[in-house]
Design an enzyme around this catalytic site. Structure first.
Site, PDB file in Angstrom:
ATOM      1  N   GLY A 131      -2.950   5.494   6.033  1.00  0.00           N
ATOM      2  CA  GLY A 131      -3.506   5.521   4.678  1.00  0.00           C
ATOM      3  C   GLY A 131      -2.432   5.712   3.628  1.00  0.00           C
ATOM      4  N   THR A 161       0.829  -1.214   0.000  1.00  0.00           N
ATOM      5  CA  THR A 161       0.000   0.000   0.000  1.00  0.00           C
ATOM      6  C   THR A 161       0.862   1.263   0.000  1.00  0.00           C
ATOM      7  OG1 THR A 161      -1.605  -1.249   1.277  1.00  0.00           O
ATOM      8  CG2 THR A 161      -1.909   1.128   1.210  1.00  0.00           C
ATOM      9  N   GLU A 193       9.900  10.221   8.687  1.00  0.00           N
ATOM     10  CA  GLU A 193       8.720  11.059   8.945  1.00  0.00           C
ATOM     11  C   GLU A 193       7.415  10.259   8.917  1.00  0.00           C
ATOM     12  OE1 GLU A 193       8.503  14.613   9.618  1.00  0.00           O
ATOM     13  OE2 GLU A 193       6.582  13.728  10.149  1.00  0.00           O
ATOM     14  N   ASP A 210       1.445  -0.849  18.322  1.00  0.00           N
ATOM     15  CA  ASP A 210       1.756   0.158  17.299  1.00  0.00           C
ATOM     16  C   ASP A 210       1.940   1.535  17.960  1.00  0.00           C
ATOM     17  OD1 ASP A 210       1.520   0.966  14.242  1.00  0.00           O
ATOM     18  OD2 ASP A 210       0.160   2.299  15.323  1.00  0.00           O
ATOM     19  N   LYS A 246       5.352   4.026  18.358  1.00  0.00           N
ATOM     20  CA  LYS A 246       5.307   5.419  17.903  1.00  0.00           C
ATOM     21  C   LYS A 246       5.675   6.392  19.027  1.00  0.00           C
ATOM     22  CE  LYS A 246       1.973   4.581  14.186  1.00  0.00           C
ATOM     23  NZ  LYS A 246       0.551   4.470  13.844  1.00  0.00           N
ATOM     24  N   GLU A 257      -6.401  -4.491  10.142  1.00  0.00           N
ATOM     25  CA  GLU A 257      -5.721  -5.637   9.522  1.00  0.00           C
ATOM     26  C   GLU A 257      -6.460  -6.933   9.881  1.00  0.00           C
ATOM     27  OE1 GLU A 257      -2.640  -5.462   7.990  1.00  0.00           O
ATOM     28  OE2 GLU A 257      -2.164  -3.362   8.422  1.00  0.00           O
TER      29      GLU A 257
HETATM   30  N1  HSE Z   1      -2.121   0.475  11.713  1.00  0.00           N
HETATM   31  C1  HSE Z   1      -1.714   1.840  11.824  1.00  0.00           C
HETATM   32  C2  HSE Z   1      -2.899   2.681  12.293  1.00  0.00           C
HETATM   33  C3  HSE Z   1      -1.196   2.324  10.500  1.00  0.00           C
HETATM   34  O1  HSE Z   1      -4.015   2.169  12.338  1.00  0.00           O
HETATM   35  O2  HSE Z   1      -2.715   3.832  12.658  1.00  0.00           O
HETATM   36  C4  HSE Z   1      -0.417   3.595  10.556  1.00  0.00           C
HETATM   37  O3  HSE Z   1       0.750   3.480  11.295  1.00  0.00           O
END
Ligand code: HSE
Length: 404
Positions: free
Chosen positions: A297, A11, A124, A196, A200, A185
């Protein structure tokens, strides 16, 4: 002209190709030269696609090609992404990645390699998708002591929570719907368990502290246990529930946490709905600002990658001071973190409410129609004091941290 190669044509990788093609004029004007995609690494073939002839399954076609100056890594995961990125940097190429797993696990090493090679390793797109969050921290907020970052950093969980809040639906039903719509997912663990968001906030905290922060040391809770009734309590407190990654500079160190939290309606974070991301940043002289936008996205994330490519093109032969240096910084033990706690306690009646209130120093008791339980919002206390007090209260069915 500079040549780029893209590792991984999923993607984001195909989005990067599309943005480079579509915005050629804007990119040329921004960096004074043309950027061309020369190769795409993928084991699949893409018959009929405009980039069909660029695809190779062999990383050597990229690492050993002296005409390739910039490598875009959008494969995800750390294996073989780490090995590929490291070889590209050692071969004198600049790298930009959207891969937070790679940055959180190997960022220190890859930043150091880029410095040694007088090249750049940028990321970034790894946090906040299309929001220029990382660049804002290292340019716009350079010279600030960043005291706090509180972010909704995961679009999937934010979509699920806002939908649960609006419709009173169950987590499992909304997750299934999000998967059908392609927002979540098929294996949603990394998002819904908070992993996730954890990676971050570790990246952002490393950037602002200039130290490596091991994401595995950050206490992380996901949203799988959040129920519709939790939102009803939240509403009675004029709040909602969001999955938040936070970094706070405290007297004893850096406090880091990923967990669902009650956020007051008047907080701008509460207005961050659906798949959007929003990040509050507090600097010592800056005060509070908030960045908001598409945190995931194809094209928003690809646009952030392209911004890195432009920065690289402007600094072709030099390493831009960026990132963090070695020297691990351990987060403050969770027990020392201070905050308020919302708890749900089964049963009712003055006696159990009185007991719970006395043990937890309860500031507020809450009742919902038709529920055989009550809620309680504590005053500010440490996690350690909360855990000790909660052990003395029978029937606690749920605790959610509260920023109210
Ligand atoms: N799986 C992540 C989200 C994608 O839903 O934010 C972007 O890092």
């Amino acid at each position: 002209m500079m040549n780029a190669a893209i590792l991984g044509c999923g993607t984001i990788g195909s989005g990067v190709y599309e943005v480079i093609e579509r915005n050629q004029k804007e990119i040329r004007e921004a960096c004074g030269q043309e950027i061309r995609v020369k190769r795409i690494l993928d084991l699949r073939q893409f018959p009929g696609q405009p980039f069909e002839k660029l695809v190779t399954p062999d990383i050597k076609d990229i690492v050993e090609d002296p005409e390739i100056d910039i490598v875009v890594e959008t494969m995800g995961g750390t294996k073989p992404a780490y090995e590929f990125v490291k070889s590209c940097l050692l071969a004198g190429k600049h790298v930009t990645t959207s891969n937070k797993a790679l940055v959180a696990a190997h960022g220190t090493d890859l930043l150091e390699t880029a410095r040694e090679m007088h090249r750049n390793f940028f990321f970034e797109a790894s946090v906040g998708g299309g929001i220029p969050l990382i660049r804002t921290l290292y340019t716009g907020y350079a010279g600030q002591e960043i005291e706090e970052i509180t972010g909704i950093l995961n679009g999937t969980t934010n979509y699920i929570l806002t939908k649960m809040s609006r419709e009173g639906s169950e987590f499992a039903d909304v997750l299934k719907e999000a998967q059908q719509l392609g927002y979540a997912e098929r294996n949603p663990e990394a998002d819904v368990e908070g992993y996730d968001t954890c990676r971050k906030i570790a990246i952002l905290a490393s950037l602002v502290t200039d130290r490596e922060i091991d994401y595995q040391k950050i206490h992380t809770e996901g949203i799988t246990k959040i129920e519709p009734v939790d939102f009803r309590y939240a509403e009675s407190l004029h709040a909602s529930i969001r999955l938040v990654g936070s970094m706070v500079r405290a007297r004893d160190g850096i406090s880091l946490l990923v967990a669902p939290e009650l956020i007051p309606e008047e907080s701008p974070l509460c207005g961050v709905s659906d798949v959007f991301n929003g990040v509050l940043i507090r600097g010592n002289t800056l005060g509070v600002t908030m960045l908001y936008g598409a945190g995931a996205g194809k094209l928003p994330t690809a646009s952030a990658v392209v911004a890195d490519i432009i920065e690289i093109a402007k600094h072709r032969e030099e390493n831009v001071p960026f990132g963090w240096h070695e020297g691990a910084l351990s987060p403050m033990p969770l027990e020392k973190r201070k905050g308020r706690f919302f708890v749900r306690v089964s049963g009712s009646g003055r006696e159990s409410e009185g007991m719970a209130s006395a043990a937890l120093g309860g500031a507020k008791i809450l009742h919902l129609d038709g529920e055989k339980e009550f809620g309680l919002l504590t005053g500010e206390m440490t996690e350690e004091a909360y855990a000790e007090a909660a052990a003395r209260v029978p029937g606690i069915v749920k605790m959610i941290r509260a920023a109210v």
